[in-house]
Design an enzyme around this catalytic site. Structure first.
Site, PDB file in Angstrom:
ATOM      1  N   TYR A  95     -13.461  -3.017  11.601  1.00  0.00           N
ATOM      2  CA  TYR A  95     -12.135  -2.417  11.526  1.00  0.00           C
ATOM      3  C   TYR A  95     -11.360  -2.662  12.815  1.00  0.00           C
ATOM      4  CZ  TYR A  95      -8.460   1.106  11.198  1.00  0.00           C
ATOM      5  OH  TYR A  95      -7.250   1.738  11.174  1.00  0.00           O
ATOM      6  N   GLY A 110       0.809  -1.215   0.000  1.00  0.00           N
ATOM      7  CA  GLY A 110       0.000   0.000   0.000  1.00  0.00           C
ATOM      8  C   GLY A 110       0.840   1.261   0.000  1.00  0.00           C
ATOM      9  N   ALA A 111       1.827   1.311  -0.874  1.00  0.00           N
ATOM     10  CA  ALA A 111       2.815   2.394  -0.827  1.00  0.00           C
ATOM     11  C   ALA A 111       2.537   3.526  -1.811  1.00  0.00           C
ATOM     12  CB  ALA A 111       4.209   1.818  -1.092  1.00  0.00           C
ATOM     13  N   GLY A 158      -0.614   8.189   1.269  1.00  0.00           N
ATOM     14  CA  GLY A 158      -0.640   8.266   2.722  1.00  0.00           C
ATOM     15  C   GLY A 158       0.648   7.847   3.391  1.00  0.00           C
ATOM     16  N   ILE A 159       0.499   7.137   4.495  1.00  0.00           N
ATOM     17  CA  ILE A 159       1.636   6.732   5.308  1.00  0.00           C
ATOM     18  C   ILE A 159       2.567   5.803   4.536  1.00  0.00           C
ATOM     19  CG2 ILE A 159       2.247   5.331   7.326  1.00  0.00           C
ATOM     20  CD1 ILE A 159      -0.245   6.600   8.684  1.00  0.00           C
ATOM     21  N   GLY A 160       2.014   4.929   3.713  1.00  0.00           N
ATOM     22  CA  GLY A 160       2.853   4.028   2.927  1.00  0.00           C
ATOM     23  C   GLY A 160       3.748   4.767   1.962  1.00  0.00           C
TER      24      GLY A 160
END
Length: 294
Positions: free
Chosen positions: A165, A22-23, A26-28
């Protein structure tokens, strides 16, 4: 290292290979950018290779893009089977939050598959290649979970997007800590760690609307939200560590090692979850990682 750790404190990563799921946002994406900038070879394991290549073109250093949809076990197996060589750091970052009810091609609830079952299968299949550590992203919302191992895939319960979640993120922590126990018992130098971003203003919850916008000053921006993952991926911290922001409630701030919930630290529940996840993923994953005594 100063009291407030930042990306400026990342040590040289030259010669290291890091796989980040998931790069592309966002954070990735920030994790990929910072580690590539520090000299690592960064593999962006992403659902959309075209988007991944576009993102990789903007990053410094050495990057590579490989297709991986962690919500699909077939994609997970194909990625693992194609891998050659070592992985110094595996970062299980890909995740979704409070999406409408949906099922994957494997029949699993989508959040459970994306946030836990896929990363579980990926980690255990890739573990023979990992030389240093596995970092998996969790959430403080794991604290409200009342996980039901008899219905981990939400096949018989009424769907609740928040509870689902939270369950997936408790499952992540149970898995992270059980993996660390198994690695330690096997005498492996590999470490299993968890990180959480607090509450960061990323696109993870963009579909939930604008309700958080007036309070964004209380939240971590994405740059700070990525710091716990970067800290866990690069610092000499004990296996089993849970890294998150140092502010009140772990909502925002700079990285520090914290303590997950008592339920997340329950070894019996973790062993039971491991067995359930192994059966659900049908990937013989339990034979790929060191086994703990029971």
């Amino acid at each position: 290292m100063g009291a407030k750790w930042t990306n400026a404190d990342i040590p040289d990563q030259t010669g290291r290979t890091v796989v980040i799921t998931g790069a592309t946002s966002g954070i990735g994406l920030i994790t990929a950018r910072e580690l590539a900038g520090a000299g690592a070879r960064v593999v962006l394991a992403v659902r959309d290779p075209a988007k991944g290549r576009a993102v990789a073109a903007t990053l410094p250093g050495r990057t590579e893009v490989r297709e991986l949809d962690v919500s699909r076990l077939r994609s997970v197996r194909e990625f693992a089977e194609a891998w050659r060589g070592r992985i110094d750091v595996l970062v299980n970052n890909a995740g979704i939050m409070q999406v409408p009810e949906a099922r994957t091609e494997d029949g699993f609830e989508l959040q459970t598959a994306t946030n836990f079952l896929g990363p579980f299968a990926l980690t255990t299949l890739l573990l023979p290649h990992v030389t240093d550590r596995v970092v998996t992203v969790s959430s403080q919302l794991h604290r409200i979970s009342r996980i039901d191992l008899t219905d981990l895939a939400w096949a018989s319960r009424k769907y609740d997007d928040l509870r689902t979640y939270a369950d997936s993120k408790l499952a992540v922590l149970l898995f992270t800590l059980e993996l660390q126990r198994r690695l330690a018992e096997a005498g492996s130098p590999v470490r299993s760690l968890a990180a959480h971003p607090g509450i960061a203003t990323t696109n993870l919850v963009a579909h939930r609307g604008r309700s958080a916008t007036p309070f964004s000053f209380l939240l971590n921006d994405p740059e700070h939200g990525a710091l716990p993952t970067l800290f866990a991926a690069t610092q000499d911290v004990p296996g089993g560590s849970y890294v998150g922001p140092d502010g009140v409630g772990g909502v925002k701030g700079h990285p520090k090692i914290g303590t997950p919930s008592r339920r997340a630290r329950d070894p019996r529940l973790a062993r039971e979850l491991w067995d359930v996840a192994s059966r659900l993923t049908t990937a013989d994953t339990a034979t790929r990682a060191p086994q703990s005594g029971k």
